[in-house]
Design an enzyme around this catalytic site. Structure first.
Site, PDB file in Angstrom:
ATOM      1  CG  HIS A 230     -11.644  -7.380   5.532  1.00  0.00           C
ATOM      2  ND1 HIS A 230     -10.645  -7.971   6.249  1.00  0.00           N
ATOM      3  CD2 HIS A 230     -11.397  -7.682   4.230  1.00  0.00           C
ATOM      4  CE1 HIS A 230      -9.834  -8.633   5.430  1.00  0.00           C
ATOM      5  NE2 HIS A 230     -10.267  -8.464   4.198  1.00  0.00           N
TER       6      HIS A 230
ATOM      7  CD  GLU B 192      -1.793  -2.418   1.213  1.00  0.00           C
ATOM      8  OE1 GLU B 192      -0.686  -2.686   1.738  1.00  0.00           O
ATOM      9  OE2 GLU B 192      -2.596  -3.287   0.840  1.00  0.00           O
TER      10      GLU B 192
END
Lengths: 391, 329
Positions: free
Chosen positions: B131, B62
């Site tokens: 999540h 990321e």
């Protein structure tokens, strides 16, 4: 020592016990100018790459002038910090050859992504040397235009700029600006400590996968503030490149000719579409990490003295003298120029005005923000509320 | 006049497609955004039509996605970065807050980083840990970033295009539990006039209590308003849309009329957006308030296991309970 066969050296190291201290630091260098000022005609690496330079006398003298000027301006900045005129200074003392060599190897169209110590590269990019002093004096955050000079802002967060350089280099490819002699390339500067950062390793992955026209230029100055190289790595840093799928080379970072040669070759390879490479410029930071630390706490005098003998400037001077490329008048003239420019730098630093406080609200967003506008207005009214205020 | 019924996810996809068509400098980059079309299929079909130079499958890192996008932005591109899930943005956090947010400022305005960072966020889909998070406060706290979120397909379609067109770096939060909800989308809606990116919108007018919400909680609050109306209370529901900057004028105007305010978000309450809104409203509307500004939020725990998320997430009953309490002072 540096003239030894690098291939043979590499093989013998592989057989050495893994625990051998200093394995990451054993030199196997590209060198074109010895510490004694002897020219080595060329250096051929195990992969067959030949490094050589072919400078005119004028160009040799120009490199010497760069080295002396950059060192003198750096010394002036250190003095200014000691006198309270700068909040901090990150000296490049000892790393002049790595910076001038690589900086002069850049072509106009190439883009550089520095850390906060690349004052020598900045100088080579044609940027007024007062620019970084504004940052360290606290009157601005870096005053040059990165696009105009093809030299990005200084980056304090270790290694972050290697990803920016990689993305920029990907953009060069996407723009179709590689594959020719006038193609573009990017160069990312960082130190030995930065090689431990995730961002640097991600940049290696990205650059390799996207075949980015990029040179990773690591100045291994042996210390990350107080932490020695052994605290960062167990293998020579340039060898890491192999694991990412691109070539790595170690150069004598105190040799301006070799630093130039390896950088120019790597940049040309990049601009011709051959992808990234890693250069480890093996050098030594002669001073402190910044003016805030005390290197006598973490390293011994004999080590410093050993590196003193490899000084990047004295060897060029010895070479110029031996080859009769320059005479005493030239050296005196360069010293006088350096003195003059450093005095000039000092005068200008002392004249640097503090910014108007309200300018702290400028340039937060290209499109502005109503909440920030409101805060700026409140601040302005508050400042104006003081009787006799100039604001 | 092209109006279609689209899911929120398809509206984003259509907006992204429009942006790719309109500006050759717009690129999409992220993990699995190419052939797969993203794990939520928001970039479905885009690589097929625009090629792998415009819709770039990246390595799995990321910080690298955001950091290389910074370099591409310096080079003149307009990157749209997809972070796969809210809880995966943290490895990129340094690049976002230290580099993306500050580069315009540090360069004295010489560099723009016109980047959009898309993050599917929030809970309600029964996912495993990492999540279902709501990281908006981290980004809204950072000067130099703008943070927006959509709650319906029309806004998703318009706002994503507005964000891409803006030179400001924008964190674009997508309410993942609403990806599959359908609505009418005017595909010819103007980008700059009708709904400026940083404006809040009254999505249900009312007179008794102002309910401030954004993203996934807007629908919950609208349902609460419907239920409250049966009890004779008219809730005014405001969709904030922009979390940084906040469109406070809309909130002030409403609260001065209703005298009561409830802020609803999924993120934990401590140091969250609700705290900022409560403080600002109290400062500006003090003499109009009949009761303190109340918050209905997630709890100050890590996002819990999916089998208890219905209890963690603010729902219709908790909103109505807070509304009741504002009448208790």
């Amino acid at each position: 020592m540096a003239k030894g066969d690098p291939g043979g050296t590499t093989r013998s190291r592989r057989a050495a016990p893994r625990s051998k201290k200093g394995a990451a630091g054993d030199p196997e260098l590209v060198q074109l100018l010895t510490p004694d000022g002897e020219r080595i005609e060329s250096h051929t690496s195990p992969d067959g790459t030949e490094y050589r330079v072919d400078f005119t006398d004028e160009e040799y003298r120009g490199l010497y002038r760069d080295l002396v000027l950059v060192r003198k301006l750096d010394a002036e900045a250190t003095a200014l910090q000691r006198q309270g005129e700068l909040g901090l200074w990150a000296s490049l003392l000892g790393q002049e050859a790595a910076q001038v060599g690589s900086g002069r190897a850049l072509r106009t169209q190439d883009m550089a992504f520095p850390t906060y110590r690349e004052h020598g590269v900045l100088y080579c990019r044609g940027i007024d040397p007062i620019m970084p002093l504004g940052l360290f004096r606290g009157v601005d955050q870096g005053g040059w235009d990165p696009n105009e000079f093809k030299f990005n802002m200084y980056t304090i967060v270790i290694g972050a700029q290697t990803l920016h350089a990689t993305g920029y280099a990907m953009g060069i490819t996407m723009d179709g600006k590689t594959g020719t002699d006038d193609g573009e390339a990017a160069i990312a500067y960082f130190g030995d400590g930065a090689t431990s950062q995730g961002d640097v390793n991600e940049a290696f992955v990205w650059a390799s996968v996207f075949n980015a026209p990029l040179v990773f230029f690591c100045q291994n100055n042996q210390y990350a503030i107080s932490e020695p190289l052994e605290r960062q790595t167990r293998v020579p840093l340039y060898q890491r490149a192999a694991g990412f799928g691109f070539p790595g080379v170690r150069v004598d970072g105190n040799d301006v000719l070799a630093s130039y040669a390896v950088t120019r070759t790597a940049l040309d390879n990049a601009r011709h579409g051959q992808g990234p490479s890693l250069i480890e410029a093996y050098t030594y930071r002669m001073g402190a990490h910044t003016t805030s630390d005390d290197p006598t706490r973490y390293r011994i005098a004999s080590e410093v003295e050993a590196w003193q003998a490899k000084d990047p400037i004295t060897r060029v001077k010895a070479f110029l003298e031996k080859q009769q490329i320059a005479d005493a008048d030239f050296f005196a003239e360069v010293d006088e120029q350096a003195r003059r420019e450093s005095v000039h730098l000092r005068e200008r630093v002392l004249d640097m005005p503090n910014p108007e406080p309200v300018t702290m609200f400028d340039h937060v967003y290209p499109n502005g923000s109503p909440l920030l506008d409101e805060q700026r207005a409140q601040f302005t009214r508050y400042m104006e509320s003081f009787e006799g205020s100039a604001h | 006049m092209a109006t279609e019924t689209l899911t929120l996810g398809k509206a984003l996809n259509t907006g992204l497609r429009r942006a790719l068509e309109n500006d050759p400098k717009v690129i999409i980059m992220g993990e699995d955004v190419g052939k797969l079309g993203g794990v939520f299929r928001i970039t479905d079909g885009l690589q097929k039509d625009f090629g792998d130079q415009r819709v770039i499958d990246t390595p799995l890192a990321e910080s690298g996605i955001i950091g290389t996008a910074v370099g591409l932005a310096i080079r003149g591109y307009r990157p749209i970065c997809e972070i796969q899930f809210d809880g995966f943005v943290y490895p990129a956090y340094d690049q976002i807050v230290s580099q993306v947010a500050k580069m315009h400022y540090r360069s004295g305005g010489r560099l723009n980083i016109p980047m959009v960072i898309r993050i599917p966020y929030g809970g309600g889909i029964g996912a495993v840990e990492h999540h279902s998070e709501s990281p908006e406060a981290y980004f809204a706290h950072t000067a130099g970033l703008k943070v927006v979120t959509c709650s319906n397909p029309q806004d998703a379609y318009v706002m994503i295009q507005q964000a891409i067109a803006s030179d400001d770096p924008i964190v674009f939060l997508e309410p993942k539990r609403r990806y599959w909800e359908k609505g009418q989308v005017d595909l010819d809606a103007p980008l700059s006039e009708a709904y400026p990116l940083h404006s809040a919108r009254v999505v249900r007018p009312g007179t008794d209590v102002t309910v401030l919400a954004y993203g996934p909680m807007v629908r919950t609050c609208l349902e609460a308003a419907t239920a409250a109306a049966e009890d004779g209370r008219e809730l005014e529901v405001i969709d904030l849309r922009s979390l940084s900057p906040l469109d406070l004028a809309a909130a002030y105007e409403s609260v001065k009329r209703t005298g009561r305010a409830v802020v609803v978000h999924e993120a934990p309450s401590n140091i969250g957006l609700g705290a900022e809104l409560a403080a600002r409203i109290t400062e500006e509307c003090f003499y109009s308030l009949e009761s303190p500004v109340l918050r209905v939020t997630g709890f100050d725990t890590p996002y819990p296991a999916a089998r208890v998320e219905e209890e963690y997430l603010p729902d219709l009953d908790r909103v109505l309970d807070a509304v009741d309490r504002t009448f208790g002072w």
